[in-house]
Design a protein around this motif. Structure first.
Motif, PDB file in Angstrom:
ATOM      1  N   SER A  86       0.529  -1.078  -0.116  1.00 59.03           N
ATOM      2  CA  SER A  86      -0.141   0.008   0.252  1.00 59.03           C
ATOM      3  C   SER A  86       0.845   1.307  -0.171  1.00 59.03           C
ATOM      4  O   SER A  86       1.702   1.703  -0.893  1.00 59.03           O
ATOM      5  N   TYR A 118      -6.055   5.576   7.790  1.00 61.12           N
ATOM      6  CA  TYR A 118      -6.246   4.947   6.512  1.00 61.12           C
ATOM      7  C   TYR A 118      -7.893   5.219   6.327  1.00 61.12           C
ATOM      8  O   TYR A 118      -8.040   5.642   5.080  1.00 61.12           O
ATOM      9  N   ARG A 259      -0.795  -5.476   6.087  1.00 67.75           N
ATOM     10  CA  ARG A 259      -1.637  -6.337   5.299  1.00 67.75           C
ATOM     11  C   ARG A 259      -3.072  -6.642   6.156  1.00 67.75           C
ATOM     12  O   ARG A 259      -4.004  -6.592   5.484  1.00 67.75           O
ATOM     13  N   LYS A 262      -4.870  -3.580   6.417  1.00 63.15           N
ATOM     14  CA  LYS A 262      -5.655  -3.244   5.198  1.00 63.15           C
ATOM     15  C   LYS A 262      -6.937  -3.834   5.038  1.00 63.15           C
ATOM     16  O   LYS A 262      -7.761  -3.450   4.402  1.00 63.15           O
ATOM     17  N   THR A 266     -10.672  -2.581   4.549  1.00 59.13           N
ATOM     18  CA  THR A 266     -11.539  -2.804   3.364  1.00 59.13           C
ATOM     19  C   THR A 266     -12.999  -3.543   3.768  1.00 59.13           C
ATOM     20  O   THR A 266     -13.895  -2.981   3.276  1.00 59.13           O
TER      21      THR A 266
END
Length: 277
Positions: A86, A118, A259, A262, A266
């Motif tokens: 990212s 984020y 990860r 993220k 999401t």
């Protein structure tokens, strides 16, 4: 010497409110030029300081914001989404000597212009091993696993103050002074371009790879503004409920840590309903 620039937009010159950074708005279109000016100034400064290569990784929203036609011809631009690391994509290949965090901001629940981690909202706090964390701290731990020092940080004054805790050796440039989450006293683009270029030139000699940091364990805790978002986050393997609006997970590397983070953001984004969140 190769420098990676992780380029975020909320901490760019003149940016103070959501309309400045939301793709598709008139203000975003205008502020793309200001953002590009900051990033290009950093690249020019690194070349002044002896860099042979500068790779710019777009790290904001759609990751398609910078005006490539206004960048120095010597740089390369990594643009677009869906990248393994990212915001710091590119650091993992073993050829980066130093990284710059340009246009960064403070984290969710902290004071600072457009502070968030984020997600623009929904997340009200993030903690890494018990310490309040924004994107800077999280990404600094990721790049440490590749032995890459953070050598330059730009953003508002509180971002620079926060960075002293996770990149004390880096050169700092405040392009604006925080007044509230949506207000700041801003320097002009001519002033900030000059300041950033000078700081990047000074930062270039700091770009010396070191022995990768390994063997640490990381516990990341997230707090959300609604209970159902914590429930949604537990869909990710290893993520457990720790409170009504909190979840946490533990990992042996920040590569996996970021990860997983993220993946959580999401899924949480897809669980947000219009108006009610």
């Amino acid at each position: 010497m190769k420098i990676l620039i992780s380029a975020d937009m909320e901490g760019a010159t003149g940016v103070t409110w959501p309309g400045d950074v939301l793709p598709g708005t008139a203000q975003w279109e205008r502020c793309r030029s200001l953002f590009t000016s900051d990033v290009n100034a950093a690249a020019l400064g690194f070349f002044d300081g002896g860099a042979d290569e500068v790779l710019i990784n777009e790290a904001h929203w759609s990751m398609r914001n910078l005006l490539i036609e206004r960048l120095d011809e010597r740089v390369q631009l990594l643009t677009g989404r869906h990248k393994a690391l990212s915001m710091v994509e590119g650091v993992q290949h073993g050829d980066v000597d130093g990284i710059a965090f340009v246009g960064y901001h403070t984290g969710a629940g902290m004071e600072g212009v457009l502070a968030h981690t984020y997600l623009a909202n929904s997340i009200t706090g993030v903690w890494l091993n018990g310490a309040r964390a924004g994107e800077g701290l999280l990404n600094a731990h990721v790049v440490a696993e590749y032995g890459v020092p953070v050598v330059l940080v730009t953003g508002d004054d509180l971002t620079c103050e926060d960075a002293l805790g996770w990149a004390p050796q880096a050169r700092m440039v405040a392009v604006k002074d925080h007044v509230s989450r949506y207000a700041a006293v801003c320097r002009t683009p001519a002033r900030t371009a000059s300041d950033i270029r000078a700081a990047a030139a000074e930062a270039a000699p700091l770009a010396v790879r070191y022995e990768p940091v390994t063997g640490e364990q990381f516990t990341v805790e997230l707090e959300f503004d609604a209970e159902h978002l914590a429930g949604a986050a537990t869909v990710v393997p290893g993520v457990d409920r720790t409170g009504e609006r909190r979840v946490a997970y533990t990992t042996g590397t920040m590569y996996e840590g970021i990860r997983t983070f993220k993946a959580i953001t999401t899924i949480v984004s897809s669980a947000v309903e219009e108006q009610y969140g």
